[in-house]
Design a protein around this motif. Structure first.
Motif, PDB file in Angstrom:
ATOM      1  N   LYS A 453       0.885  -1.126  -0.078  1.00 30.97           N
ATOM      2  CA  LYS A 453       0.179   0.106  -0.094  1.00 30.97           C
ATOM      3  C   LYS A 453       0.868   1.309  -0.196  1.00 30.97           C
ATOM      4  CE  LYS A 453      -3.954  -2.078   2.438  1.00 30.97           C
ATOM      5  NZ  LYS A 453      -4.691  -2.115   3.497  1.00 30.97           N
ATOM      6  N   ASP A 454       2.050   1.063   0.569  1.00 29.57           N
ATOM      7  CA  ASP A 454       2.700   2.480   0.712  1.00 29.57           C
ATOM      8  C   ASP A 454       3.511   2.507  -0.504  1.00 29.57           C
ATOM      9  OD1 ASP A 454       4.518   0.237   1.029  1.00 29.57           O
ATOM     10  OD2 ASP A 454       5.270   1.098   2.860  1.00 29.57           O
ATOM     11  N   GLY A 455       3.540   1.379  -1.530  1.00 29.38           N
ATOM     12  CA  GLY A 455       4.357   1.873  -2.880  1.00 29.38           C
ATOM     13  C   GLY A 455       6.021   1.495  -2.614  1.00 29.38           C
ATOM     14  N   LYS A 456       6.349   1.172  -1.279  1.00 33.71           N
ATOM     15  CA  LYS A 456       7.719   0.830  -1.032  1.00 33.71           C
ATOM     16  C   LYS A 456       8.397  -0.481  -1.363  1.00 33.71           C
ATOM     17  CE  LYS A 456       8.228   5.156   1.590  1.00 33.71           C
ATOM     18  NZ  LYS A 456       8.470   5.681   2.995  1.00 33.71           N
ATOM     19  N   LYS A 457       7.244  -1.269  -1.034  1.00 36.25           N
ATOM     20  CA  LYS A 457       7.790  -2.682  -1.090  1.00 36.25           C
ATOM     21  C   LYS A 457       6.799  -3.555  -2.073  1.00 36.25           C
ATOM     22  CE  LYS A 457       9.617  -2.954   3.741  1.00 36.25           C
ATOM     23  NZ  LYS A 457       9.647  -3.424   5.000  1.00 36.25           N
ATOM     24  N   LEU A 458       7.457  -4.683  -2.379  1.00 31.88           N
ATOM     25  CA  LEU A 458       6.729  -5.644  -3.475  1.00 31.88           C
ATOM     26  C   LEU A 458       6.762  -7.056  -2.743  1.00 31.88           C
ATOM     27  CD1 LEU A 458       7.051  -5.913  -7.088  1.00 31.88           C
ATOM     28  CD2 LEU A 458       7.800  -7.773  -5.875  1.00 31.88           C
ATOM     29  N   SER A 459       5.792  -7.714  -2.884  1.00 40.34           N
ATOM     30  CA  SER A 459       5.687  -9.039  -2.326  1.00 40.34           C
ATOM     31  C   SER A 459       5.491 -10.174  -3.683  1.00 40.34           C
ATOM     32  CB  SER A 459       4.486  -9.167  -1.286  1.00 40.34           C
ATOM     33  OG  SER A 459       4.663  -8.269  -0.379  1.00 40.34           O
ATOM     34  N   ILE A 460       6.192 -11.232  -3.585  1.00 37.53           N
ATOM     35  CA  ILE A 460       5.972 -12.304  -4.551  1.00 37.53           C
ATOM     36  C   ILE A 460       5.702 -13.465  -3.610  1.00 37.53           C
ATOM     37  CG2 ILE A 460       7.067 -13.798  -6.007  1.00 37.53           C
ATOM     38  CD1 ILE A 460       9.146 -11.648  -6.264  1.00 37.53           C
ATOM     39  N   THR A 461       4.358 -14.055  -3.979  1.00 35.05           N
ATOM     40  CA  THR A 461       4.000 -15.015  -3.169  1.00 35.05           C
ATOM     41  C   THR A 461       3.992 -16.414  -3.945  1.00 35.05           C
ATOM     42  OG1 THR A 461       1.727 -14.799  -3.409  1.00 35.05           O
ATOM     43  CG2 THR A 461       2.512 -14.047  -1.596  1.00 35.05           C
ATOM     44  N   ILE A 462       4.594 -17.557  -3.334  1.00 32.43           N
ATOM     45  CA  ILE A 462       4.626 -18.962  -4.208  1.00 32.43           C
ATOM     46  C   ILE A 462       3.741 -19.752  -3.363  1.00 32.43           C
ATOM     47  CG2 ILE A 462       5.925 -20.603  -5.042  1.00 32.43           C
ATOM     48  CD1 ILE A 462       8.368 -18.512  -5.475  1.00 32.43           C
ATOM     49  N   ILE A 521       9.365 -10.836   0.386  1.00 28.39           N
ATOM     50  CA  ILE A 521       9.365  -9.102   0.346  1.00 28.39           C
ATOM     51  C   ILE A 521      10.576  -8.443  -0.137  1.00 28.39           C
ATOM     52  CG2 ILE A 521       8.683  -7.200   1.848  1.00 28.39           C
ATOM     53  CD1 ILE A 521       6.975  -9.474   3.607  1.00 28.39           C
ATOM     54  N   LEU A 522      10.501  -7.570  -1.066  1.00 24.92           N
ATOM     55  CA  LEU A 522      11.437  -6.747  -1.468  1.00 24.92           C
ATOM     56  C   LEU A 522      11.316  -5.271  -1.472  1.00 24.92           C
ATOM     57  CD1 LEU A 522      12.325  -9.080  -4.511  1.00 24.92           C
ATOM     58  CD2 LEU A 522      13.863  -8.837  -2.247  1.00 24.92           C
ATOM     59  N   PRO A 523      12.369  -4.477  -1.184  1.00 22.54           N
ATOM     60  CA  PRO A 523      12.146  -3.006  -1.393  1.00 22.54           C
ATOM     61  C   PRO A 523      12.121  -2.576  -2.799  1.00 22.54           C
ATOM     62  CG  PRO A 523      14.361  -3.479  -0.592  1.00 22.54           C
ATOM     63  CD  PRO A 523      13.675  -4.743  -0.597  1.00 22.54           C
ATOM     64  N   ILE A 524      11.269  -1.735  -3.244  1.00 27.22           N
ATOM     65  CA  ILE A 524      11.056  -1.521  -4.560  1.00 27.22           C
ATOM     66  C   ILE A 524      12.362  -0.799  -5.047  1.00 27.22           C
ATOM     67  CG2 ILE A 524       9.982  -0.200  -6.526  1.00 27.22           C
ATOM     68  CD1 ILE A 524       7.256  -1.007  -5.059  1.00 27.22           C
ATOM     69  N   GLN A 525      12.795   0.042  -4.421  1.00 27.86           N
ATOM     70  CA  GLN A 525      14.138   0.825  -4.513  1.00 27.86           C
ATOM     71  C   GLN A 525      15.141   0.481  -3.435  1.00 27.86           C
ATOM     72  OE1 GLN A 525      14.942   2.602  -7.330  1.00 27.86           O
ATOM     73  NE2 GLN A 525      12.950   2.390  -8.204  1.00 27.86           N
ATOM     74  N   SER A 526      16.219   0.181  -3.567  1.00 28.06           N
ATOM     75  CA  SER A 526      17.155  -0.269  -2.488  1.00 28.06           C
ATOM     76  C   SER A 526      18.653   0.593  -2.750  1.00 28.06           C
ATOM     77  CB  SER A 526      17.339  -1.646  -2.362  1.00 28.06           C
ATOM     78  OG  SER A 526      17.845  -2.162  -3.673  1.00 28.06           O
TER      79      SER A 526
END
Length: 526
Positions: A453-462, A521-526
């Motif tokens: 929701k904050d646009g800062k993180k991205l989640s990939i679920t398997i 869970i990954l930061p979109i910009q790191s």
């Protein structure tokens, strides 16, 4: 060598007759000079060497040492001196009504220097309630009315000495826990044994030792009785969260005792209708603090052992890499030479790709061992997922398991494409192994990605529809050499995935929800 039990007794009473009488009851007859004189006279009179007119003390009664004080102030000074000399009293017989300091005032002063001695009030009358006595003198107190029988005093002193020494031994065992170097399984067995003794001491048949991580994930260590079904975990989490405990601190909130460590809180709960009193809760605090230290030591020991194993593997891999680097790189040189000779085949590209993958596997593995920082380049999520699936499918029968992707176009993070692709491959490969090994009907894997929701993180679920993660390995799943009932695998795959994701400043979690669900869970910009 076993340490001798503490049987020191202090009698504080303003009546000399009472003081002497209790001493005569507790001190063995053979230790009395008057009794020894009587026995010598009997030997001469009856011409029977060794004869005794007096009955010997029963063997299961302790050999008490008795000191006496005529008032409260004198008694407190004797307590202070005994503590300073390292020979505290195990039991203190105390008159309630005395000139100067009465029994309650004396007990309150004694507790400033000695919170462990068993205090027994012996008096003809008292205008104090038992709750008032416990509040000021502590819970380790007894109460007996005058007049008394000799057997009653002996029984009171024997029980008090036994209780005192049991508690001191339990204290020593608890304090020793944090210095013992054993593995987690052995430690949990020891902790359960000690908590069982502690639960018996505080008169409860239900107890729980658990861990609450910073992300508020609850982890049961072990339980005694059926306490888990009788506590509200959400309320417990709320208590721990609001406690604001400093590192190394121990606090009590009603029946819950908590100790704070680096990244989690160890807590113990003893189910009891009434709040535990100070003299009993301090042992529980001591247990929780030392248990927390012991658990941390066991974890550090395990991590050190794992690091040593990985280091040994890393050295072996480095030697292998040195030998294999040239042959692997020669693969591309050979295919290029074949092309120069006008060899036309679709297999050449596949051979090149396999050589590149082999090189990447070695490099990524060595990066994991050496904890090399991840590269920081734009990476398309759809590409790493698709490529990761292809790598996993190359190792399994793709006709058995159906894989479904739900990756919105354009999703991108900054990271290392090779490592992220290989992370997806590992997770998909593990899911396929579990589904095939357990012969799951209609096996299925679903992969989805979503931006927070904050646009800062991205989640990939398997997610798979298999049996899920076995409870006994769930908390150690991302540690090296953890595997269970797999047809293949080294136990390093998920440890490598964890290292890759952590190197990106991200996190990976797992849960069971109609199958295993891994979330990266990954930061979109790191």
């Amino acid at each position: 060598m076993k340490e001798a039990a503490n049987t020191a007794v202090l009698v504080i009473d303003d009546e000399e007759m009472v003081r002497d009488n209790i001493e005569e009851i507790l001190v063995p007859r053979k230790m009395s000079p008057q009794n020894e004189s009587i026995d010598r006279a009997a030997s001469i009179l009856f011409d029977a060497p060794g004869a005794s007119l007096l009955t010997a003390r029963v063997s299961n009664i302790p050999n008490f040492t008795v000191h006496k004080a005529s008032n409260g102030m004198e008694g407190v000074e004797m307590v202070k001196k005994s503590i300073a000399e390292g020979r505290p009293y195990a039991v203190i017989f105390l008159d309630m009504r005395m000139p100067g300091w009465d029994g309650m005032e004396t007990a309150a002063e004694i507790r400033k220097y000695d919170s462990q001695a068993e205090i027994i009030f012996v008096t003809a009358f008292s205008d104090r309630s038992i709750d008032d006595i416990i509040a000021k003198a502590g819970q380790n107190v007894g109460y007996h009315c005058k007049p008394y029988a000799s057997e009653e005093i002996t029984q009171l002193a024997t029980k008090a000495v036994t209780d005192y020494n049991k508690l001191r031994n339990l204290e020593k065992l608890i304090e020793a826990i944090s210095s013992i170097s054993i593995d987690e399984k052995q430690l949990n067995s020891l902790l359960q044994n000690v908590l069982d003794q502690l639960a018996t001491y505080v008169e409860t048949d239900m107890a729980l030792l658990g861990k609450l991580h910073d992300n508020l994930v609850y982890e049961k260590i072990f339980a005694i009785g059926s306490i888990e079904g009788k506590i509200d975990l959400q309320e417990l989490i709320s208590r721990v969260k609001s406690a604001n405990i400093a590192d190394g601190e121990v606090v009590q909130l009603d029946e819950v005792v908590m100790a704070r460590l680096d990244n989690y809180t160890i807590f113990a709960i003893l189910k009891k209708d009434e709040k535990l009193k100070t003299e009993k809760i301090y042992l529980l605090k001591l247990f929780v603090l030392n248990a927390a230290k012991a658990i941390r030591n066991a974890e550090l020991r395990e991590k050190l052992l794992q690091k040593e194993k990985l280091s040994a593997i890393g050295k072996s891999m480095s030697m292998m890499m040195h030998d294999l680097r040239s042959p692997i790189k020669n693969i591309k040189a050979l295919t290029d030479m074949m092309r120069l000779d006008n060899v036309q085949s679709e297999w050449l590209g596949m051979i090149d790709e396999c050589g590149t993958q082999a090189s990447e596997i070695f490099e990524d593995f060595l990066d994991c061992i050496n904890e090399t920082p991840a590269k920081r380049l734009p990476v398309k999520i759809q590409k790493i997922v698709t490529d990761g699936i292809k790598l996993a499918q190359a190792r399994n029968d793709t006709s058995i398991v159906s894989i479904h992707e739900n990756i919105p176009a354009g999703l991108e993070v900054t990271g290392d494409e090779s490592k992220l692709k290989r992370s997806v491959m590992n997770l998909v490969n593990n899911a396929m192994d579990a589904l095939i090994d357990h012969k799951v009907p209609n096996p299925r894997i679903d992969i989805a990605a979503i931006v927070g929701k904050d646009g800062k993180k991205l989640s990939i679920t398997i997610r798979d529809n298999g049996p899920g993660i076995p409870a006994e390995i769930a908390k150690t799943l991302f540690e090296p050499f953890i595997t269970k009932q797999k047809s293949n695998g080294t136990g390093l795959g998920l440890a490598i995935v964890k290292q890759y994701i952590t190197a990106h400043g991200g996190d990976i979690k797992v849960e069971n929800d109609k199958g295993a669900v891994f979330t990266i869970i990954l930061p979109i910009q790191s």
